[in-house]
Design a protein around this motif. Structure first.
Motif, PDB file in Angstrom:
ATOM      1  N   GLU A   3       0.832  -1.208   0.000  1.00  0.00           N
ATOM      2  CA  GLU A   3       0.000   0.000   0.000  1.00  0.00           C
ATOM      3  C   GLU A   3       0.868   1.260   0.000  1.00  0.00           C
ATOM      4  O   GLU A   3       0.574   2.227  -0.706  1.00  0.00           O
ATOM      5  CB  GLU A   3      -0.910  -0.009   1.229  1.00  0.00           C
ATOM      6  CG  GLU A   3      -1.916   1.112   1.226  1.00  0.00           C
ATOM      7  CD  GLU A   3      -2.873   1.026   2.409  1.00  0.00           C
ATOM      8  OE1 GLU A   3      -3.154   2.097   2.984  1.00  0.00           O
ATOM      9  OE2 GLU A   3      -3.304  -0.090   2.752  1.00  0.00           O
ATOM     10  N   LEU A   4       1.952   1.245   0.764  1.00  0.00           N
ATOM     11  CA  LEU A   4       2.867   2.385   0.811  1.00  0.00           C
ATOM     12  C   LEU A   4       3.507   2.620  -0.563  1.00  0.00           C
ATOM     13  O   LEU A   4       3.595   3.761  -1.031  1.00  0.00           O
ATOM     14  CB  LEU A   4       3.952   2.151   1.872  1.00  0.00           C
ATOM     15  CG  LEU A   4       4.998   3.247   2.023  1.00  0.00           C
ATOM     16  CD1 LEU A   4       4.344   4.538   2.507  1.00  0.00           C
ATOM     17  CD2 LEU A   4       6.078   2.792   3.000  1.00  0.00           C
ATOM     18  N   ILE A   5       3.915   1.563  -1.217  1.00  0.00           N
ATOM     19  CA  ILE A   5       4.527   1.672  -2.545  1.00  0.00           C
ATOM     20  C   ILE A   5       3.513   2.216  -3.554  1.00  0.00           C
ATOM     21  O   ILE A   5       3.853   3.057  -4.402  1.00  0.00           O
ATOM     22  CB  ILE A   5       5.120   0.324  -2.990  1.00  0.00           C
ATOM     23  CG1 ILE A   5       6.363   0.024  -2.132  1.00  0.00           C
ATOM     24  CG2 ILE A   5       5.459   0.312  -4.474  1.00  0.00           C
ATOM     25  CD1 ILE A   5       6.943  -1.349  -2.312  1.00  0.00           C
ATOM     26  N   GLU A   6       2.267   1.770  -3.461  1.00  0.00           N
ATOM     27  CA  GLU A   6       1.234   2.285  -4.368  1.00  0.00           C
ATOM     28  C   GLU A   6       0.976   3.770  -4.140  1.00  0.00           C
ATOM     29  O   GLU A   6       0.800   4.529  -5.091  1.00  0.00           O
ATOM     30  CB  GLU A   6      -0.063   1.472  -4.226  1.00  0.00           C
ATOM     31  CG  GLU A   6       0.013   0.099  -4.862  1.00  0.00           C
ATOM     32  CD  GLU A   6       0.452   0.140  -6.319  1.00  0.00           C
ATOM     33  OE1 GLU A   6      -0.109   0.933  -7.108  1.00  0.00           O
ATOM     34  OE2 GLU A   6       1.367  -0.630  -6.689  1.00  0.00           O
ATOM     35  N   LYS A   7       0.966   4.203  -2.882  1.00  0.00           N
ATOM     36  CA  LYS A   7       0.794   5.628  -2.583  1.00  0.00           C
ATOM     37  C   LYS A   7       1.983   6.439  -3.094  1.00  0.00           C
ATOM     38  O   LYS A   7       1.822   7.554  -3.584  1.00  0.00           O
ATOM     39  CB  LYS A   7       0.594   5.838  -1.087  1.00  0.00           C
ATOM     40  CG  LYS A   7      -0.766   5.405  -0.613  1.00  0.00           C
ATOM     41  CD  LYS A   7      -0.970   5.660   0.861  1.00  0.00           C
ATOM     42  CE  LYS A   7      -2.368   5.210   1.251  1.00  0.00           C
ATOM     43  NZ  LYS A   7      -2.667   5.429   2.648  1.00  0.00           N
ATOM     44  N   ASP A   8       3.174   5.858  -2.983  1.00  0.00           N
ATOM     45  CA  ASP A   8       4.381   6.506  -3.487  1.00  0.00           C
ATOM     46  C   ASP A   8       4.308   6.687  -5.001  1.00  0.00           C
ATOM     47  O   ASP A   8       4.630   7.747  -5.540  1.00  0.00           O
ATOM     48  CB  ASP A   8       5.595   5.667  -3.086  1.00  0.00           C
ATOM     49  CG  ASP A   8       6.921   6.369  -3.300  1.00  0.00           C
ATOM     50  OD1 ASP A   8       6.975   7.615  -3.185  1.00  0.00           O
ATOM     51  OD2 ASP A   8       7.920   5.661  -3.551  1.00  0.00           O
ATOM     52  N   ARG A   9       3.834   5.673  -5.687  1.00  0.00           N
ATOM     53  CA  ARG A   9       3.671   5.741  -7.144  1.00  0.00           C
ATOM     54  C   ARG A   9       2.642   6.799  -7.521  1.00  0.00           C
ATOM     55  O   ARG A   9       2.859   7.591  -8.446  1.00  0.00           O
ATOM     56  CB  ARG A   9       3.256   4.375  -7.697  1.00  0.00           C
ATOM     57  CG  ARG A   9       4.345   3.321  -7.616  1.00  0.00           C
ATOM     58  CD  ARG A   9       3.796   1.920  -7.866  1.00  0.00           C
ATOM     59  NE  ARG A   9       3.171   1.782  -9.165  1.00  0.00           N
ATOM     60  CZ  ARG A   9       3.782   1.375 -10.270  1.00  0.00           C
ATOM     61  NH1 ARG A   9       5.064   1.075 -10.224  1.00  0.00           N
ATOM     62  NH2 ARG A   9       3.132   1.256 -11.404  1.00  0.00           N
ATOM     63  N   ALA A  10       1.520   6.824  -6.790  1.00  0.00           N
ATOM     64  CA  ALA A  10       0.461   7.799  -7.076  1.00  0.00           C
ATOM     65  C   ALA A  10       0.960   9.227  -6.826  1.00  0.00           C
ATOM     66  O   ALA A  10       0.656  10.147  -7.602  1.00  0.00           O
ATOM     67  CB  ALA A  10      -0.769   7.507  -6.227  1.00  0.00           C
ATOM     68  N   LEU A  11       1.734   9.417  -5.767  1.00  0.00           N
ATOM     69  CA  LEU A  11       2.282  10.742  -5.479  1.00  0.00           C
ATOM     70  C   LEU A  11       3.262  11.176  -6.566  1.00  0.00           C
ATOM     71  O   LEU A  11       3.268  12.338  -6.980  1.00  0.00           O
ATOM     72  CB  LEU A  11       2.948  10.757  -4.101  1.00  0.00           C
ATOM     73  CG  LEU A  11       3.493  12.100  -3.626  1.00  0.00           C
ATOM     74  CD1 LEU A  11       2.391  13.162  -3.590  1.00  0.00           C
ATOM     75  CD2 LEU A  11       4.140  11.943  -2.248  1.00  0.00           C
ATOM     76  N   LEU A  12       4.071  10.244  -7.058  1.00  0.00           N
ATOM     77  CA  LEU A  12       4.982  10.561  -8.163  1.00  0.00           C
ATOM     78  C   LEU A  12       4.187  11.035  -9.379  1.00  0.00           C
ATOM     79  O   LEU A  12       4.522  12.062  -9.984  1.00  0.00           O
ATOM     80  CB  LEU A  12       5.834   9.351  -8.548  1.00  0.00           C
ATOM     81  CG  LEU A  12       6.588   9.511  -9.878  1.00  0.00           C
ATOM     82  CD1 LEU A  12       7.688  10.551  -9.767  1.00  0.00           C
ATOM     83  CD2 LEU A  12       7.129   8.193 -10.351  1.00  0.00           C
ATOM     84  N   PRO A 156       8.975   9.683  -4.764  1.00  0.00           N
ATOM     85  CA  PRO A 156       9.100  10.540  -3.578  1.00  0.00           C
ATOM     86  C   PRO A 156       9.784   9.852  -2.384  1.00  0.00           C
ATOM     87  O   PRO A 156      10.577  10.486  -1.685  1.00  0.00           O
ATOM     88  CB  PRO A 156       7.654  10.916  -3.255  1.00  0.00           C
ATOM     89  CG  PRO A 156       6.971  10.891  -4.595  1.00  0.00           C
ATOM     90  CD  PRO A 156       7.613   9.742  -5.325  1.00  0.00           C
ATOM     91  N   LEU A 157       9.503   8.570  -2.155  1.00  0.00           N
ATOM     92  CA  LEU A 157      10.158   7.885  -1.033  1.00  0.00           C
ATOM     93  C   LEU A 157      11.668   7.758  -1.242  1.00  0.00           C
ATOM     94  O   LEU A 157      12.425   7.760  -0.269  1.00  0.00           O
ATOM     95  CB  LEU A 157       9.543   6.510  -0.771  1.00  0.00           C
ATOM     96  CG  LEU A 157       8.200   6.517  -0.050  1.00  0.00           C
ATOM     97  CD1 LEU A 157       7.651   5.099   0.078  1.00  0.00           C
ATOM     98  CD2 LEU A 157       8.313   7.166   1.320  1.00  0.00           C
TER      99      LEU A 157
END
Length: 187
Positions: A3-12, A156-157
């Motif tokens: 879930e964290l990786i998916e949020k990171d992708r969406a933020l990018l 972003p991460l």
């Protein structure tokens, strides 16, 4: 973690798509290494104005060691974690407005780590004499770091973790520098 990786992708995708053709040259310039040479000369000048000439040798050595450290540890993480950069993620590429590419893996950002190392190191060594310097160098480091997301080179991460590594290693190397300068009595 997924879930964290998916949020990171969406933020990018969100941050990358905020850009426009008019600002692209600015961010390409910001991310370059050679454009900052005049600023590095100014940093050396400020160190020269603050410390004795013998101290500068130790300071420059610790800066070189610190940047080498952050750069090498980033390489270890990049190949150890093996997270593909956005430009190597076929599913993500169509969603990005602008993509430039570096190596295959991107976790964590060497640009972010190195610029936050310099910002922290200089802030610790120069803040007493130049009170405005910490804010300026951290804004500079943030611009360099953000440019990597804008250009689609890092998630972003990657930037956040790189900035954290740079911040911590900059503080550690600055403290080592101060200890050595006191022991050598060259402050």
């Amino acid at each position: 973690m997924h879930e964290l990786i998916e949020k990171d992708r969406a933020l990018l995708v969100f941050l990358n798509n905020l850009g426009n053709v008019g600002s692209d040259p600015f961010w390409l310039l910001i991310t370059g290494k050679w454009i900052w040479i005049p600023l590095y000369i100014i940093f050396l000048y400020l160190l020269f104005k603050t410390y004795k000439p013998k101290s500068l040798i130790f300071i420059v050595v610790f800066i070189a060691l610190g940047i080498t450290f952050t750069d090498q540890i980033a390489g270890v993480f990049k190949y150890g974690i093996a997270r593909l950069r956005p430009c190597h993620d076929e599913e993500l590429i169509p969603q990005l407005r602008m993509i430039t590419c570096g190596g295959k893996y991107g976790f964590f950002s060497s640009h972010a780590a190195n610029s936050f190392f310099i910002a922290t190191f200089l802030s610790i060594l120069l803040a007493k004499k130049y009170r405005w310097l910490p804010m300026g160098v951290f804004i500079w480091a943030s611009f360099i770091s953000y440019s990597r997301v804008y250009l689609g080179v890092h998630f972003p991460l990657d930037i956040i973790f790189g900035a954290l590594v740079g911040f911590l290693s900059g503080g550690l190397f600055a403290e080592f520098t101060k200890i050595v300068l006191r022991k050598q009595q060259v402050i």
